[in-house]
Each structure stands twice: as structure tokens, then as C-alpha cells.
Design an enzyme around this catalytic site. Structure first.
Site, PDB file in Angstrom:
ATOM      1  N   ASP A 149       0.863  -1.178   0.000  1.00  0.00           N
ATOM      2  CA  ASP A 149       0.000   0.000   0.000  1.00  0.00           C
ATOM      3  C   ASP A 149       0.902   1.232   0.000  1.00  0.00           C
ATOM      4  O   ASP A 149       1.498   1.577   1.026  1.00  0.00           O
ATOM      5  CB  ASP A 149      -0.907   0.013   1.224  1.00  0.00           C
TER       6      ASP A 149
ATOM      7  N   LYS B   3     -10.380   0.278  -2.510  1.00  0.00           N
ATOM      8  CA  LYS B   3     -10.252   0.088  -1.069  1.00  0.00           C
ATOM      9  C   LYS B   3     -10.554   1.379  -0.322  1.00  0.00           C
ATOM     10  O   LYS B   3      -9.750   2.300  -0.332  1.00  0.00           O
ATOM     11  CB  LYS B   3      -8.842  -0.402  -0.710  1.00  0.00           C
TER      12      LYS B   3
ATOM     13  N   LYS C 227      -6.983   3.424  -3.466  1.00  0.00           N
ATOM     14  CA  LYS C 227      -7.402   3.414  -2.059  1.00  0.00           C
ATOM     15  C   LYS C 227      -7.596   4.846  -1.594  1.00  0.00           C
ATOM     16  O   LYS C 227      -6.830   5.734  -1.972  1.00  0.00           O
ATOM     17  CB  LYS C 227      -6.335   2.689  -1.227  1.00  0.00           C
TER      18      LYS C 227
END
Length: 318
Positions: free
Chosen positions: A155, A254, A218
Site C-alpha cells: 500500500d 479500497k 485506495k
């Protein structure tokens, strides 16, 4: 990621600045659509239970605290592999259930590897998380070290100044470098949407990161003042839908930060189903970054099974 033999991983395409510069977002229309999705009557009874189980399967069970310890991460991993109590599993007729992944800092990868032993993906936050303000060389090396340590998902955080100054080429080049450093590990691009000021910036950053090969986009690090919201999610998932229609590549989504209740999780599932369809309600295309969410879902499922709520402290904390 969940295995899917027919799934074609996103690959970097040429940056189309003409497309990026002409992207517009109608804020009022986005807010109205988001409100209609968020306020829609929720599913009930056995349908709600089924949706909450799906939410569990899509959770990136997360601990990103300064006081994390190997023991805490080991407990998190055991909870990820057995997210519901055995009696609830039996009552619901479920033989096996896990979360989508666990998400930790680099230093906590090894304790996670020790417990999980390849049974679940390990996501590591990287690139000077959460601010992203270190040298490019440092950020690339951090990715490489996390992959070598056993992280199967990375991430990353983008450099927000590239978005705020409209330097889309710099953002694209940065994201391409991150994707290359990840190798076979999948990469989630954290936009830190609470820092991006406008929904148009969110849309443009989403597109640039997808064009550069991001496997997921995300919302947030969870450390910004404003994290995941339904309007921001609507803009991002519509970018995902249009990107798929244009390129044939399916990119995951996400939301993260502030998703702590079963009710909120159901809202995000609704957004995914309404805007992208059932295929995006799978762990290889949808994750929820959360820490306390699982406890509330477990309480709701206990209520479905027994007809009464229990105190949160009765449920094992991840």
C-alpha cells in the site's frame, strides 16, 4: 489476492494528459447520488448476514500504531484466519472464513509471516507512509525490502503535491516506478483524498494511478483529517468503471479510515454493487481497510443468530 485464473492484472498504459485535463466532476450530482446510496434501506435478516460475511472476506485487517508489537500482530493474524467465533460459524453454516488480508508496517511483516505462513496475503504500508515525504530512492528501497520480507501487497502513498500542482506526469512516473519495484506483489495506491481538496483532483489522481499500473486505488491512510467518504468513493469507483470500459483492465477499490461499523460497511458494499456489479464484491477487487470494524460485524451476526446483542468486550479484539 484471491486466485482468479481469468483475471487480467492491470498494466501501465500511456499517460493521456488530454483525457486527464478534461475530466470534470459535478459535485452536486455526486453528492445527491452518494446520499441516495448511503440512505437506502439496508438489507435485512439472512440477506444482511450474508452481506456482512462478504464484508469480512474483504477486510484488510489492519494495525498501524506506533506501539505495535510482534505479539499484537500475531493476535491480529490469528483473528484474520478465524474472524468469527466457532459457535457463530456453526450457527451460520460456515465451514471456513478469513479476512482478505492483514495490513501492517514493514517492521511487523515477519511476525505476520510467522503466523500466516502463506495462508493469507500480507499488505505492508510503504513509501514513507503516511506523508510520503522522503526521497524517491528511500521509498523504492522500502518497497523492495517489504517484498523481500514477505509482503505480497504494498500500500503506497502518492506524493500529494503532484496532484495539488497538477503535475500529472510526475505522479504517473512515480506510480510506474512503484509498480515496477513491487514486482509480483500487488500495489494499492493511496490517494489521501482528504488532502486533495476537490473531487476533480480525486478523479484525476485515480485515473493517473490506474494508467500507471495500480492494482487498487485506495482512499486514505487513515491518518488524514478526513478519510473515506461515500462521495469520494463514488468518484473513484466510477473512474474504475470507465477505466475498465476503456482499457479492459479491472482495478480494485479500497476505502480506508473511519469504516468502523457494520452499517458503514454495508453502504460501501452497496456502492460497489450498484456502480460496478457483483464481480467487484470479491476480495481480489474490493477491500476495506479497518481495525475495529470486525468487532461490530461479529456483534451484528451474534444478534442475527441469538436475537440479542453482546458487549463489544466479549469479542476478541484484533
Amino acid at each position: 489476492m484471491s486466485p482468479n485464473l481469468d483475471f487480467k492484472r492491470n498494466t501501465a498504459i500511456e499517460l493521456d494528459l488530454g483525457w486527464i485535463n478534461h475530466l470534470k466532476v459535478n459535485r452536486n450530482a455526486a453528492d445527491r447520488r452518494a446520499a441516495s446510496l448511503a440512505n437506502r434501506r439496508t438489507v435485512k435478516k439472512e440477506y444482511q448476514a450474508a452481506w456482512l460475511i462478504r464484508a469480512i472476506e474483504c477486510i484488510d485487517l489492519t494495525t498501524l500504531s506506533g506501539d505495535d508489537t510482534p505479539g499484537r500482530v500475531e493476535r491480529l493474524c490469528r483473528k484474520a484466519m478465524r474472524p468469527l467465533r466457532a459457535d457463530l460459524m456453526q450457527a451460520l453454516g460456515i465451514d471456513s472464513l478469513t479476512t482478505g488480508a492483514v495490513c501492517v508496517y514493514h517492521e511487523m511483516i515477519q511476525p505476520a509471516v510467522h503466523v500466516l505462513q502463506g495462508r493469507l496475503p500480507i499488505a505492508a504500508v510503504s513509501t514513507a507512509f503516511p506523508a510520503g515525504l522522503s526521497s524517491m530512492e528511500t521509498k523504492i528501497r522500502e518497497i523492495e525490502l517489504s517484498v523481500a520480507a514477505g509482503a505480497t501487497e504494498i500500500d503506497i502513498v502518492i506524493t500529494r503535491q503532484h496532484v495539488l500542482t497538477g503535475n500529472w506526469q510526475a505522479l504517473y512516473d512515480e506510480m510506474v516506478a512503484y509498480r515496477q519495484a513491487c514486482g509480483d506483489a500487488h500495489v494499492k495506491a493511496i490517494l489521501a483524498t482528504g488532502d486533495l481538496v476537490t473531487l476533480e483532483n480525486v478523479a484525476k489522481a485515480s485515473w493517473v494511478c490506474m494508467m500507471a499500473g495500480a492494482d487498487f486505488i485506495k482512499t486514505s491512510t487513515g491518518k488524514e483529517g478526513v478519510n473515506a467518504t461515500i462521495p469520494v468513493s463514488l468518484v473513484m469507483v466510477r473512474a474504475i468503471r470507465e477505466y475498465y470500459e476503456r482499457t479492459g483492465y479491472k482495478v480494485g477499490y479500497k476505502p480506508a479510515g473511519g469504516v468502523s461499523s457494520a452499517k458503514t460497511a454495508l453502504q460501501y458494499l452497496t456502492v460497489m454493487k450498484e456502480e460496478l456489479g457483483n464481480e467487484w464484491l470479491q476480495p481480489h477487487l474490493f477491500r476495506i481497510g479497518a481495525s475495529s470494524l470486525l468487532t461490530d460485524i461479529e456483534r451484528q451476526l451474534e444478534h442475527y443468530v441469538t436475537g440479542s446483542y453482546s458487549a463489544a468486550h466479549r469479542h476478541a479484539q484484533p
